[in-house]
Design a protein around this motif. Sequence first.
Motif, mmCIF file in Angstrom:
data_model
loop_
_atom_site.group_PDB
_atom_site.id
_atom_site.type_symbol
_atom_site.label_atom_id
_atom_site.label_comp_id
_atom_site.label_asym_id
_atom_site.label_seq_id
_atom_site.Cartn_x
_atom_site.Cartn_y
_atom_site.Cartn_z
ATOM 1 N N PHE A 160 -165.126 12.140 -44.383
ATOM 2 C CA PHE A 160 -163.672 11.962 -44.484
ATOM 3 C C PHE A 160 -163.310 10.530 -44.869
ATOM 4 C CE2 PHE A 160 -159.589 10.863 -42.420
ATOM 5 C CZ PHE A 160 -158.746 11.786 -43.013
ATOM 6 N N PHE A 161 -163.849 9.564 -44.134
ATOM 7 C CA PHE A 161 -163.471 8.181 -44.390
ATOM 8 C C PHE A 161 -164.061 7.676 -45.704
ATOM 9 C CE2 PHE A 161 -162.802 8.614 -39.815
ATOM 10 C CZ PHE A 161 -161.527 8.072 -39.700
ATOM 11 N N GLU A 162 -165.203 8.215 -46.087
ATOM 12 C CA GLU A 162 -165.760 7.842 -47.385
ATOM 13 C C GLU A 162 -164.838 8.293 -48.518
ATOM 14 O OE1 GLU A 162 -167.375 9.165 -44.917
ATOM 15 O OE2 GLU A 162 -169.070 7.830 -44.489
ATOM 16 N N LYS A 163 -164.296 9.501 -48.400
ATOM 17 C CA LYS A 163 -163.373 10.005 -49.424
ATOM 18 C C LYS A 163 -162.077 9.181 -49.438
ATOM 19 C CE LYS A 163 -165.095 14.777 -49.386
ATOM 20 N NZ LYS A 163 -165.582 14.775 -50.776
ATOM 21 N N LEU A 164 -161.609 8.822 -48.249
ATOM 22 C CA LEU A 164 -160.424 7.981 -48.183
ATOM 23 C C LEU A 164 -160.668 6.649 -48.880
ATOM 24 C CD1 LEU A 164 -159.050 8.409 -44.545
ATOM 25 C CD2 LEU A 164 -157.764 8.811 -46.631
ATOM 26 N N ASN A 165 -161.780 6.004 -48.526
ATOM 27 C CA ASN A 165 -162.067 4.690 -49.089
ATOM 28 C C ASN A 165 -162.203 4.753 -50.610
ATOM 29 O OD1 ASN A 165 -162.022 3.502 -46.562
ATOM 30 N ND2 ASN A 165 -164.220 3.698 -46.246
ATOM 31 N N ALA A 166 -162.840 5.823 -51.098
ATOM 32 C CA ALA A 166 -162.992 5.976 -52.549
ATOM 33 C C ALA A 166 -161.631 6.129 -53.225
ATOM 34 C CB ALA A 166 -163.885 7.179 -52.855
ATOM 35 N N ALA A 167 -160.746 6.891 -52.594
ATOM 36 C CA ALA A 167 -159.407 7.091 -53.159
ATOM 37 C C ALA A 167 -158.617 5.782 -53.160
ATOM 38 C CB ALA A 167 -158.665 8.172 -52.377
ATOM 39 N N PHE A 168 -158.703 5.033 -52.049
ATOM 40 C CA PHE A 168 -157.971 3.767 -51.986
ATOM 41 C C PHE A 168 -158.524 2.764 -52.997
ATOM 42 C CE2 PHE A 168 -157.260 4.985 -47.346
ATOM 43 C CZ PHE A 168 -156.025 5.528 -47.617
ATOM 44 N N ALA A 169 -159.841 2.763 -53.169
ATOM 45 C CA ALA A 169 -160.454 1.843 -54.135
ATOM 46 C C ALA A 169 -159.983 2.137 -55.553
ATOM 47 C CB ALA A 169 -161.978 1.937 -54.054
ATOM 48 N N ALA A 170 -159.637 3.401 -55.790
ATOM 49 C CA ALA A 170 -159.142 3.798 -57.108
ATOM 50 C C ALA A 170 -157.634 3.598 -57.234
ATOM 51 C CB ALA A 170 -159.494 5.263 -57.373
ATOM 52 N N GLY A 171 -157.035 2.992 -56.207
ATOM 53 C CA GLY A 171 -155.597 2.754 -56.253
ATOM 54 C C GLY A 171 -154.781 3.970 -55.911
ATOM 55 N N LYS A 172 -155.398 4.958 -55.293
ATOM 56 C CA LYS A 172 -154.692 6.189 -54.963
ATOM 57 C C LYS A 172 -154.707 6.391 -53.442
ATOM 58 C CE LYS A 172 -155.900 8.184 -59.438
ATOM 59 N NZ LYS A 172 -156.556 9.297 -60.166
ATOM 60 N N GLY A 173 -155.112 7.561 -53.008
ATOM 61 C CA GLY A 173 -155.127 7.855 -51.588
ATOM 62 C C GLY A 173 -153.879 8.581 -51.151
ATOM 63 N N PRO A 174 -153.945 9.303 -50.033
ATOM 64 C CA PRO A 174 -152.778 10.048 -49.545
ATOM 65 C C PRO A 174 -151.692 9.116 -49.052
ATOM 66 C CG PRO A 174 -154.507 10.036 -47.895
ATOM 67 C CD PRO A 174 -155.103 9.406 -49.122
ATOM 68 N N ASP A 175 -150.490 9.641 -48.964
ATOM 69 C CA ASP A 175 -149.401 8.868 -48.375
ATOM 70 C C ASP A 175 -149.624 8.674 -46.880
ATOM 71 O OD1 ASP A 175 -147.404 8.718 -50.701
ATOM 72 O OD2 ASP A 175 -147.838 10.872 -50.590
ATOM 73 N N MET A 176 -150.262 9.645 -46.244
ATOM 74 C CA MET A 176 -150.432 9.628 -44.794
ATOM 75 C C MET A 176 -151.718 10.346 -44.441
ATOM 76 S SD MET A 176 -147.830 11.324 -42.021
ATOM 77 C CE MET A 176 -148.446 11.978 -40.469
ATOM 78 N N TRP A 177 -152.383 9.872 -43.402
ATOM 79 C CA TRP A 177 -153.613 10.529 -42.951
ATOM 80 C C TRP A 177 -153.812 10.277 -41.462
ATOM 81 C CZ3 TRP A 177 -153.269 5.921 -45.404
ATOM 82 C CH2 TRP A 177 -153.961 4.833 -44.883
ATOM 83 N N GLY A 178 -154.709 11.042 -40.877
ATOM 84 C CA GLY A 178 -155.054 10.879 -39.474
ATOM 85 C C GLY A 178 -156.444 10.303 -39.341
ATOM 86 N N GLY A 179 -156.665 9.546 -38.263
ATOM 87 C CA GLY A 179 -157.982 8.973 -38.032
ATOM 88 C C GLY A 179 -157.951 7.940 -36.942
ATOM 89 N N TRP A 180 -158.848 6.940 -37.028
ATOM 90 C CA TRP A 180 -158.945 5.892 -36.026
ATOM 91 C C TRP A 180 -159.627 4.688 -36.663
ATOM 92 C CZ3 TRP A 180 -161.058 10.767 -35.714
ATOM 93 C CH2 TRP A 180 -162.411 10.872 -36.050
ATOM 94 N N TYR A 181 -159.211 3.503 -36.244
ATOM 95 C CA TYR A 181 -159.754 2.267 -36.801
ATOM 96 C C TYR A 181 -159.786 1.190 -35.728
ATOM 97 C CZ TYR A 181 -158.726 4.308 -41.409
ATOM 98 O OH TYR A 181 -158.682 5.120 -42.515
ATOM 99 N N SER A 182 -160.640 0.190 -35.951
ATOM 100 C CA SER A 182 -160.560 -1.032 -35.161
ATOM 101 C C SER A 182 -159.438 -1.884 -35.754
ATOM 102 C CB SER A 182 -161.889 -1.789 -35.201
ATOM 103 O OG SER A 182 -162.301 -2.032 -36.541
ATOM 104 N N PRO A 183 -158.772 -2.695 -34.937
ATOM 105 C CA PRO A 183 -157.597 -3.440 -35.424
ATOM 106 C C PRO A 183 -157.876 -4.350 -36.617
ATOM 107 C CG PRO A 183 -157.657 -3.455 -33.029
ATOM 108 C CD PRO A 183 -158.955 -2.850 -33.482
ATOM 109 N N ASP A 184 -159.091 -4.853 -36.760
ATOM 110 C CA ASP A 184 -159.352 -5.746 -37.884
ATOM 111 C C ASP A 184 -159.340 -5.006 -39.222
ATOM 112 O OD1 ASP A 184 -161.786 -4.500 -37.076
ATOM 113 O OD2 ASP A 184 -162.920 -5.948 -38.250
#
Length: 461
Positions: free
Chosen positions: A101-125
């Motif tokens: 899931f996060f790999e697909k997200l990162n690939a989409a963001f790297a391409a300047g795209k990605g969903p408007d909204m998604w669910g998940g979890w991250y460290s604050p940094d």
Amino acid sequence: MRKRAGLTLAVALAAGVLAGCSGGSNGAGDSNGTNGANDAGGSNAADAGSGNKPSGKTTTIDFWQLDGTGTQDFYVTLIKQFEQAHPDIKVKMANIPEDGFFEKLNAAFAAGKGPDMWGGWYSPDEFERGYIAPLDEFIARDDYDMNKYFQPATALRLKGTDGHYYGLPRDMSNAVIYYNKDLFDKYGVPYPTPDWTLDDFRDAAKKITHADEGIYGTDLFASDFNAITGNPIIWNMGSDVASDDGKKVKGFVDSPQMIKLFQYAQTLSKEGVSAPSSVMQTAGDQGPFSAGKIGMSLGFLWGYNDIKKASFKAGAVGFPKEEGSTGNFAWTEEVSWYMNNKSEKKDATWAFMKYLSSPEVGKQAIDTRFMWGPPMPSVWEEKGLEQDELLKVFLEQAKLPTKAPSYDRNRTWNEVASMFSQAYTDVVNPVDGKSYKDPAEVLPKTADEMQAKIDELLAGQ
């Protein structure tokens, strides 16, 4: 064990999803899969801002989530309700398995795209990278009360180092000890009490263990996550796995308290009360505890439905502490919603985020097969969840002080977690006939190696 994700929904990630991501023009379109959905929980969408007047223009937002197949009908229902309250907003949903899931997200963001909204979890940094939108503008504009959520857990998970909020919580889950009442009764062991100690835990585990019957006292020490990073025992011993910002492990991983906890776990392993890997791997999809093979197990709210379906009577209790310990922490986690900083549809996305994090949706989550634990204590109390023998323990734990788990403090943990896991294996669960190693020798070396790697990663940022 993190959060469980299941198989893909029929609406899987495809090229068409990326093509329709934020950054493109607003287009009309139907929400995926909303036709013919069962209305599980009614159509109350009060917190979604019902009463909005159609503007004559439809905004379609792309929404990705990674939940299992059992939640998809519920999401479809929620989207249908939201769209009814917001005729000028459509939600296009994609369900993607947690693995990848996060790999697909990162690939989409790297391409300047990605969903408007998604669910998940991250460290604050992670918020420092800039692709996740800060929400303070929307929070201030709507006078949105973040204190209605469980605190300080929500701030620990969703505030960046700059003090801004970067998400809204979907749920709340914390950790408890589940125990099999039938096994306790069978072997004449008193049930655990809230003030029990690590010595009490060990004594109960020894009495319950009957390896000839395939019964073991506990799985709490089956892995480093179960034993340490997924519960508050080390916090209540007065130590930690890392500094609050996750940048220092030297002095924590090799602390006297950590060495003592490793020694304790090793003792239980040597005594044969910890479930062996053969049991952990072959006891069925719901795990050895649900199969009735384990007396005491690490339990999360995400697994509540599985425990309720078990063939035995189950109880729940907080974690045992050292004799004389004054620590009183709980382990609490959240899955949250995030907004793409490059989205051209932030207002519509914010409306949907608020809706999915609203008390109304929280109540529906309870009523619809307990999909998840709402992130607001008021909803728990309004729905009377403290009357449930298991849920009341989760609620009690949620009101205690907490910290962010080590892996949620700094993303560098992902690069060093395997070192910590290997140290735990060498000390507590040696494989291939290897002998148990002394934690007083292993942990200082592990702390040095982990710290060197973390320093290298931080220097390269």
